[in-house]
Design an enzyme around this catalytic site. Structure first.
Site, PDB file in Angstrom:
ATOM      1  N   LYS B  76       1.102  -1.239  -0.434  1.00 25.83           N
ATOM      2  CA  LYS B  76      -0.165   0.170   0.073  1.00 25.83           C
ATOM      3  C   LYS B  76       1.249   1.369   0.206  1.00 25.83           C
ATOM      4  O   LYS B  76       2.240   0.804   0.855  1.00 25.83           O
ATOM      5  CB  LYS B  76      -0.839  -0.029   0.923  1.00 25.83           C
ATOM      6  CG  LYS B  76      -2.019   0.687   1.536  1.00 25.83           C
ATOM      7  CD  LYS B  76      -2.748   0.904   2.812  1.00 25.83           C
ATOM      8  CE  LYS B  76      -3.752   2.247   2.569  1.00 25.83           C
ATOM      9  NZ  LYS B  76      -4.766   1.520   4.080  1.00 25.83           N
ATOM     10  N   SER B 151     -10.048   2.533   3.098  1.00 24.90           N
ATOM     11  CA  SER B 151      -8.317   2.842   2.024  1.00 24.90           C
ATOM     12  C   SER B 151      -7.506   2.277   1.563  1.00 24.90           C
ATOM     13  O   SER B 151      -6.776   2.412   0.216  1.00 24.90           O
ATOM     14  CB  SER B 151      -7.952   3.850   2.733  1.00 24.90           C
ATOM     15  OG  SER B 151      -7.123   2.975   3.958  1.00 24.90           O
ATOM     16  N   SER B 175     -10.101  -0.156   7.331  1.00 23.57           N
ATOM     17  CA  SER B 175      -9.774   0.203   5.998  1.00 23.57           C
ATOM     18  C   SER B 175      -9.064  -1.329   5.264  1.00 23.57           C
ATOM     19  O   SER B 175      -8.057  -1.463   3.696  1.00 23.57           O
ATOM     20  CB  SER B 175      -8.269   1.142   6.066  1.00 23.57           C
ATOM     21  OG  SER B 175      -8.701   1.786   5.923  1.00 23.57           O
TER      22      SER B 175
END
Lengths: 480, 486
Positions: B76, B151, B175
């Site tokens: 990420k 996210s 997330s």
């Protein structure tokens, strides 16, 4: 109208840790800009603070040194504000739960008055970097070497009543922290910075007046001047029927005045909240005991010992114990020469006098403690008189070597040879027939006075090197 | 190769059926072919990946059997990667190349994994749909008109589309779990403190936690093995012993007590999703688990509590992005104030600004007691709910989300309805507990996620239950049919 002055001080003390309070970067002073700022100090994304245990130890040492409550649980908070030399946009400080709680502090004024000053609290926080406004052609340079240097902020109650008391407090504090070894106490490098909170009230009133805060005063002398100036300014306002505005002011040493900071700079809401990147600091009795066990002798204890063991006056003991290095020097001289009183006179008199005149620190003294002791030993064994010793000290200061070498080279050895002295005494007596006649005619009381004349003449002839006691004895015998 | 699990790929690498360079090349080719549609990567590091793969092959050739050696993965973009842009989905860090690795990244480099690139995410991890990314939203591989969740949406989409066999994510309020549910993969948010936060761009420090995202529980266990454990540079990381999370995967579920919180099966839950969750739970029951009715009475307060605490911490965490030292700086600032305001005005997106404003307000003098302090008190109540529950049951289970992936743009103009997406996941972060999302079937062709919640540091149990469910089901084996771009 007469006013009472009410002063509280906040001192930001740089702690003498090798690395910063939340990072591994060095705290050494004077490096090239930004060479001692690591990713944590630069507030790079994702970087996290890690508490330096030594900073906590130093804070606890201070707490123990003033007999304060130790915060067995203390909490770091974020103090939020934007400024380029505050790279995270917040300062990590302690707000509601400081590491050191209430304590008190004893100060002695010059006239010997002893006052107790309350300490509200002392808390750990990080220093900011520096903004450099010169040399950047309308721009500002940022140096983050200092960012993250550990500070202990020490806050007093509003217990101080004059500039003199404030300075006495600061000197006593300076003495304590250098004894403890928790700070180098170097004022010129900003190791001890002071904010002054000051208000006036009609003499005898119990109610506090409106205070102003004077920020960042960095020497004892400037504190004194800033306070005098601010007292005058506030008294002027009040006596002209005005009101003091609560505000933050800056002391400008160049112009010797305080002036208000722009209200925008001070109307801050710091939005304190507990720092989520650090756990509460929990310390236990064993930790505190381990620190207590390593506490050095403190200035007050040392002063008392100087009075009790060396027989010094309270004043001499205070002067000689105020500074750890000076006290160490003095004690080294005593142990080497064996006479605490003569040592005290020489350290306070000649040594401190010369240091002041040459604007040198004790560490840079050209005359070491063993060297001074060597000189004093020559006084004690009657090799030289006290007067000659001062000449020898001057020569030692100038780098001509140790006392014995100078005495030898300059032929300053005291004359104790009775034959040589007798010749000098005879010469003086025969050269002054008039005084001899007077002496012989005088009564017992007057004779004493006249004897002094002959002693002085012999000392003059010997260029000060005659053993005064022997001269006295010889003259007394010859003239009787 | 791309349909294989991490465990299978690792075995085949060790058996020299193919090299890490070949494996890496095949994933880079897939990314090239498919990511034009999905937008799951914001940075692809082809040369770095091939170099790392060659290095892994050299280790493999020497007989090194490190479990993840030579396995490609995606990080990420919230994790700092030395020498490779780490944008956090924001214009603010669009130009930011860190000189250091996050601890998670460093540990995975040491483990011999091969970083393919950095995945798309909501800006500063603030969002539940990936739509707040400066680089445009990533799309859901099961239906590209829908969001992948957020996210960590880029990581979820990339794993679901098999553009990477595994990925890292972070979870502040759901997330990892919510995008895992939306994309039909397995994702685990560990206990707060289990994984170091160093080098992870901070959103809400007391809630953020990194975790593994993969196609099954075993792969998550392998990835968690590599990243878990105390880090002396993160004071909030826990000095808790780290077990081998793969060692207990096969434990039978007989006697396991699973608590079903009433509050997670109420009116907000989409019917079809509820049906899928009950069917998955029935499978666990068949394996000997007991389902127990429990209550988490303060669940309803988790949204307001979270939306005070997280923005409050974010508002100060994001103060360092000031245009002074790195990141975005506005053109020709007139003075310091102008530098601050325009750099932040232009560098941050709307959702980030909204949260900075909310958080600043909540911490302001006069409001602190009413908001932040109160929220911390409620947080303790929420945590206590779980403590009480875990006296009766071993784990808690329920839906990860109220419904399946929604359409792109459906909630962007209504932040409150977006925030409601996280109703089942937020409390887990507030309580610091480990939580997992596991595939539990499909609703109208869209994946549904079953959430498993464990006691502190009990990730091994969650992985065990998830693994056992996956032994009895094939939902996690389903593959989306992604339309290639023309």
């Amino acid at each position: 109208m007469r006013w009472d002055v009410v002063i509280g001080l906040e001192v930001h003390l740089q702690l003498a840790t090798a690395s910063k309070i939340f990072s591994g970067a060095s705290t050494h002073f004077g490096a090239a800009p930004n060479t001692q700022a690591c990713a944590v100090d630069l507030a790079m994304p994702g970087m996290l603070p890690v508490l330096n245990e030594q900073a906590v130890r130093y804070a606890v040492m201070f707490g123990l040194g003033i007999g304060a409550e130790i915060g067995m649980r203390s909490v770091f908070d974020r103090k939020n504000y934007f400024y380029p030399d505050s790279p995270k946009g917040y300062q990590i400080s302690q707000f509601q739960e400081p590491v050191v709680g209430r304590g008190s502090f004893e100060i002695t004024l010059e006239d010997g008055t002893v006052r107790h000053i309350g300490i509200t609290r002392a808390h750990l926080e990080e220093d900011a970097g520096k903004s450099l406004h010169e040399d950047f052609h309308g721009q500002t340079g940022i140096d983050l070497n200092r960012a993250g240097t550990p500070l202990l902020e020490i806050v007093t109650d509003p217990d101080l009543r004059s500039a003199e008391e404030a300075v006495a407090y600061l000197k006593t504090l300076h003495s304590l922290v250098t004894y403890l070894g928790i700070s180098d106490g170097n004022m010129a490098e900003g190791s001890m910075r002071c904010d002054v909170n000051l208000s006036l009230r009609p003499a005898g009133s119990q109610e506090l007046g409106t205070r102003t805060e004077i920020k960042n005063v960095n020497s004892f002398r400037f504190v004194e001047k800033a306070i005098h100036h601010e007292i005058e300014r506030q008294a002027d306002i009040l006596e002209n029927g005005g009101r003091v505005i609560q505000e933050t002011r800056l002391y400008d040493a160049d112009r010797d005045e305080t002036r208000a900071m722009r209200s925008k700079e001070v109307a801050n809401d710091y939005r304190y909240f507990p720092e989520p990147d650090l756990l509460p600091v929990i310390i236990d009795e064993a930790f505190v005991d381990s620190i207590r066990a390593t506490l050095p002798e403190l200035p007050r204890e040392r002063r008392q010992r100087f009075v009790d063991i060396y027989g010094l006056s309270h004043y001499d003991a205070t002067v000689l114990s105020a500074n750890r290095a000076l006290a160490d020097y003095y004690e080294a001289v005593v142990s080497d020469c064996g006479d605490p009183k003569i040592a005290a006179n020489w350290v306070q008199g000649e040594l401190l006098g010369q240091l002041n005149r040459s604007e040198l620190a004790l560490a840079d003294s050209p005359v070491s403690a063993p060297a001074l002791a060597g000189l004093i030993r020559r006084i004690l064994d009657n090799s030289i008189s006290g007067k000659i010793a001062k000449q020898v000290f001057e020569a030692m200061w100038a780098g001509e070597g140790d006392a014995d070498r100078i005495i030898e080279a300059r032929g300053l050895q005291q004359v104790s040879d009775s034959g040589a002295l007798e010749t000098m005494v005879d010469e003086v007596i025969s050269a002054n027939p008039e005084q001899l006649a007077q002496y012989l005619a005088a009564d017992e009381a007057k004779r004493k006075k006249l004897l002094g004349f002959f002693v002085g003449q012999v000392m003059k002839v010997s260029k000060g090197q005659a053993n005064p006691q022997m001269v006295n004895e010889l003259l007394a015998r010859k003239l009787s | 190769m791309h349909t294989q699990t991490v465990a299978e790929l690792a075995r085949q690498l060790r058996e020299k059926q193919f090299s890490s360079v070949e494996l890496t090349r095949s994933y880079l080719d897939r990314i090239q072919a498919l990511d034009g549609v999905l937008n799951s990567f914001v940075t692809i590091d082809e040369s770095g990946a091939l170099a790392a793969a060659a290095a892994a092959d050299a280790r493999l050739a020497k007989g090194d059997t490190a479990p993840l050696l030579g396995i490609p993965l995606a990080h990420k973009d919230i994790f700092c990667t030395r020498g490779l842009r780490s944008s956090c989905g924001s214009r603010m860090l669009d130009n930011f190349v860190p000189p250091y690795d996050a601890t998670v990244v460093a540990r995975l480099r040491t483990a011999g994994t091969v970083m393919l690139g950095k995945t798309n995410m909501d800006e500063f991890a603030m969002g539940s749909s990936n739509e707040t990314s400066f680089y445009g939203p990533s799309q859901n591989p099961w239906d590209t008109s829908r969001v992948p969740g957020g996210s960590s949406g880029g990581s979820a989409a990339a794993v679901a589309a098999m553009l990477a066999p595994m990925a890292t994510g972070t979870d502040t309020g759901g997330s990892i779990r919510q995008p895992a549910a939306f994309c039909g993969i397995t994702g685990l948010k560990p206990t707060y403190g289990r994984v170091s936060r160093l080098g992870m761009v901070a959103f809400a420090s007391s809630l953020d936690q990194a975790g593994p995202m993969a196609r099954n529980a075993e792969d998550c266990a392998l990835l968690l093995n590599a990243i878990a454990g105390v880090d002396p540079l993160d004071s909030t990381s826990a000095e808790e012993p780290v077990p081998d999370f793969t060692a207990t995967l096969e434990r039978p579920l007989a006697g396991l007590r699973i608590g079903l919180p009433r509050e997670y099966f109420g009116s907000g839950l989409d019917d079809a999703t509820g049906t899928r969750i009950h069917a998955a739970l029935a499978l666990l029951e068949q394996q000997g688990a007991t389902l127990v009715d429990v209550s988490l009475p303060h669940t309803g307060l988790s949204i307001p509590t979270y939306y005070i605490i997280a923005p409050a911490e974010a508002s100060t965490n994001l103060s360092r992005f000031d245009g002074v030292r790195y990141g975005y700086r506005c053109e020709n600032p007139a003075d310091l104030h102008d530098l601050y305001t325009r750099s932040r005005e232009e560098g941050f997106g709307d959702e980030v600004k909204r949260r900075i404003l909310v958080g600043t307000y909540a911490l302001s003098a006069g409001y602190y007691d009413a908001y932040y302090k109160k929220a911390q008190q409620v947080r303790r109540l929420i945590r206590q709910d779980f403590v009480d529950c875990f006296r009766e049951v071993d784990i808690i289970a329920g839906p990860t989300t109220p419904g399946p992936a929604f359409a792109l743009g459906a909630k962007t103009s209504d932040p409150l309805s977006m925030y409601l997406e996280d109703v089942y996941t937020l409390a887990v972060n507030l309580a610091g507990l480990p939580g997992m999302s596991v595939p539990a079937g499909f609703s109208n062709g869209l994946p549904v996620g079953l959430q498993l919640i464990g006691g502190h540091f009990d990730e091994a149990r969650l992985l065990n239950v998830a693994h056992q469910l996956q032994q009895a089901s094939d939902w996690h084996l389903q593959q989306p049919d992604i339309k290639r771009p023309k």
